[in-house]
Scaffold this active site. Sequence first.
Site, PDB file in Angstrom:
ATOM      1  N   LYS A 121      -4.454  -3.762  -8.982  1.00 21.98           N
ATOM      2  CA  LYS A 121      -4.133  -2.628  -8.422  1.00 21.98           C
ATOM      3  C   LYS A 121      -5.246  -1.756  -8.213  1.00 21.98           C
ATOM      4  CE  LYS A 121      -1.015   0.845  -9.961  1.00 21.98           C
ATOM      5  NZ  LYS A 121       0.236   1.311 -10.980  1.00 21.98           N
ATOM      6  N   ASP A 177       8.529   6.684 -15.944  1.00 21.09           N
ATOM      7  CA  ASP A 177       8.906   6.893 -14.494  1.00 21.09           C
ATOM      8  C   ASP A 177       9.466   5.422 -13.929  1.00 21.09           C
ATOM      9  OD1 ASP A 177       8.671   7.597 -11.887  1.00 21.09           O
ATOM     10  OD2 ASP A 177       6.562   6.770 -11.409  1.00 21.09           O
ATOM     11  N   GLN A 218       0.847  -1.257  -0.174  1.00 24.01           N
ATOM     12  CA  GLN A 218      -0.073  -0.039   0.001  1.00 24.01           C
ATOM     13  C   GLN A 218       0.836   1.389  -0.101  1.00 24.01           C
ATOM     14  OE1 GLN A 218      -2.701   0.147   3.368  1.00 24.01           O
ATOM     15  NE2 GLN A 218      -3.746   2.141   2.700  1.00 24.01           N
TER      16      GLN A 218
END
Length: 487
Positions: free
Chosen positions: A220, A321, A194
């Site tokens: 997800k 990313d 988390q």
Amino acid sequence: MKVFMEISYSEGQFALFMLYFTLKRQEACSVGMPLNFCPECGFKLLTNFKFCPSCGQKLPFLLDTAQVDSSTSSPAAPQTSVTDGSVAAQLQSSPWPTQAELIQHTGDGPASSVSGLPRSPLRRTQKLVKVTESASPLLASATPLLAASPKSAAAAKNKSKRMKRASPPKPLEEGEQVTDTAGVQWKLVKLLSQSDTEIFYGVQQVTTRACSADYEHILKLASKDGKIFNEQNFLQRAAKPTSVKKWKKDKQMDFLGLPSCDGFGLHADSYRFLILPNMGQTLQSFMLEGEVLSEKAVLQLSCRILDVLEYIHENEYVHADIHAENIYIDFTKPSQVYLAGYCHAFRYCPSGKHVEYREGSRTPHEGAVEFISVDSHKGAGPSRRSDLQALGYCMLSWLAGALPWTSLTDCPAKVMAEKERYMTDVQGLRTQCFGRKKMAGAVQVYLSQVMSLQYTEKPDYQQLHSGLLGALHKLGASLDQPIDLQV
């Protein structure tokens, strides 16, 4: 009211247009009416627009409560007018002034003026409106719109699209079921991890035989309004199983570490979820802060990730990313490496046309600050070189344990400045990371190649891959061997 303008004849109609737009805007705001044009650029709008799609300016709609109350409580509130009162009359008729009406206010020749006062000497460089003390406050507040407003870089950033901040998701109970858009039910078996923006669960498809704690998929979960929708869009466009299968066949590859989307949907009208294959564990979960990897492991990881980058780049997207938290290793098949986490994926080449370099067009410093490219720091749309440079930063970090700017990540501007300093000094970057220790020659060559790429330039993936793979073979290793993360 005494108003006069010092403008050149060629600019007279422009000034009157802007004056008209300003008065109409004030009239609309005072009664809570939606605008049908942009007061900044004149672009025609629909009634529900909040921002101008042409210039990005936020559109005024309602005055604050005090202003509305004061305007409604004064039955005889006069409307603002210029000395030639027909401008105010126009506000009551057509929403757009005609050419004849413009000529009426600008006159037949260069000697006419809006106010009827003697004309000042012409100055072609001026676009200035002077309002005397007796002028209406309404018009006085509008005059900045008539003056020239150069669009500086800072202004452009202020007008750039601002992403809506999504609230962090709340964990769901293990055992709870969700249903995707295809009607398939999934049971939450185990909470895996988390963060502030997303939650991962091990899930299994609900069937009559589903009773064990094993799972082959992960779910997800994130806020419906968050960036997970961007990831869903990417997976549906660029990660189609048929496209991946064809690519592997054409490239004669046995594996490509791009996850497929096996399901998606909304839950409780607040959350969006994706169903992904169980890819194993993140690389970050195996690495303590400052821990380093062997040269062999770094080369194996980099070759696998470079394969994925070439595929998604050929399909018009960049990842934007890349870091250890988005890299997964399946230890049931320890030679397989997945690149996941496409929340920041960017379509850099829609319909085959590369986007232009424009700073401030996106949110600056978006992604993992330690590893993103200088382009992403500046708010420019990331391109292929951005991904390859980010992978280079990861390789350095995995080999050296830290980067020169690792301790500065709380200040993204300082990180960007450090990265810019080393863009043309790869040797200095190597020295800063390793000191007198030897650095893998293939990594230094890779960095030199990707740091010299132009924004729209297509990388030579074959050359980059061959350099890393050749260095791996010199170590007596191959991509088929298990990845050993022990130093």
